[in-house]
Design a protein around this motif. Structure first.
Motif: not given
Length: 291
Positions: A141-143, A184, A186-188, A256
């Motif tokens: 998981e990215w932010t 912000k 947040t994605t995978c 997302t």
């Protein structure tokens, strides 16, 4: 030395798991051999892993070992972006801490971009937040977040003045101020680009702010800002709209997550005003289409 006890691997008195254990505030300069040439970042890094209930602690030095190894590899040209570098840090943490299920890295740095005023390019800076969570099962998981300041003009005071003085709306005075807008995403797996967030924030303001302005430049900034008055609520709405549209066009999935907040440093009040919204990309797109 080999017979020294490993206190961290003993059982604690209280069998309670810990979500995040690690180091915070590690400051380093990182060199990235990107496709457009070498990029240099001054960063502040936090790294964490989780700790199971039956272990007393983690080997804290291993966190610094991972950071230093990755920075040295970056210097040798092993990574083409900050994202790839810190994804590697996360995987190295899980290798070093065999009992951890999850590794987290948080990075704070500065992104430099250019504003254009009256044909002149002015360098400006945005605060950048980057985090990655990697699970041992392979999930990521990215932010990515940005925070920058711009100018707002109050449409309410402007409209009141226009009615009272019978002046054209866009030529009517109002109070103006700086505001800070933060976005912000947040994605995978796939990460949103920093420049997308910066552009969404810039476009949401009545006008960007500039480090260097001559008299004619000031005139153009004021003229533009008073033709595009924005409430703090408007900042959040427009930023959401712009970043959601960009993410949709880039093929990001509906789950997302987007978070936008704005704080206005009021010029005629002794307090600030604030607004925020957190929503899924699909929710924002639905609302925009309905509106």
């Amino acid at each position: 030395m080999n017979d020294m006890p490993e206190l961290q691997e003993t059982e604690p008195e209280l069998l309670i798991a810990i979500d995040r254990v690690g180091v915070k505030g590690v400051r380093r300069r990182i060199t990235i051999d990107s496709p457009i040439g070498p990029l240099f970042y001054d960063v502040e890094i936090d790294v964490f892993v989780d700790l199971p209930r039956d272990l007393r602690g983690i080997h804290m030095s291993r966190n610094m070992e991972v950071i230093l190894e990755a920075i040295d590899e970056a210097r040798q040209g092993h990574y083409v972006s900050l994202e790839k570098l810190f994804e590697a840090v996360g995987r190295k943490l899980l290798t070093k801490h065999k009992h951890a299920r999850k590794a987290e890295i948080v990075v704070r740095t500065t992104y430099y971009y250019e504003e254009n005023i009256n044909g002149k390019k002015v360098p400006e800076a945005a605060d950048v937040y980057l985090s990655i969570s990697i699970w041992r099962d392979g999930n990521i998981e990215w932010t990515v977040g940005v925070s920058l300041e711009g100018m707002t003009v109050c449409p309410s005071a402007q409209a009141t003045y226009s009615v009272m003085e019978k002046t054209e709306l866009h030529k009517s005075p109002s109070h103006s101020q700086r505001a800070r807008l933060s976005i912000k995403v947040t994605t995978c797996r796939r990460i949103a680009r920093i420049e997308w967030l910066v552009n969404a924030a810039r476009d949401a303001f009545s006008s960007p702010t500039y480090s260097l302005l001559k008299r004619m430049d000031e005139y153009l900034v004021i003229k533009k800002a008073f033709e595009k008055p924005r409430l703090v609520e408007d900042l959040v709405r427009y930023a959401l709209h712009y970043i959601a549209t960009k993410l949709s066009n880039e093929g990001f999935p509906g789950n997302t997550r987007i978070f936008v907040e704005a704080e206005s440093y009021e010029s005629i009040h002794p307090y600030n005003v604030y607004a925020c919204r957190e929503a899924l990309l699909s929710e924002v797109l639905k609302e925009v289409q309905q509106g």
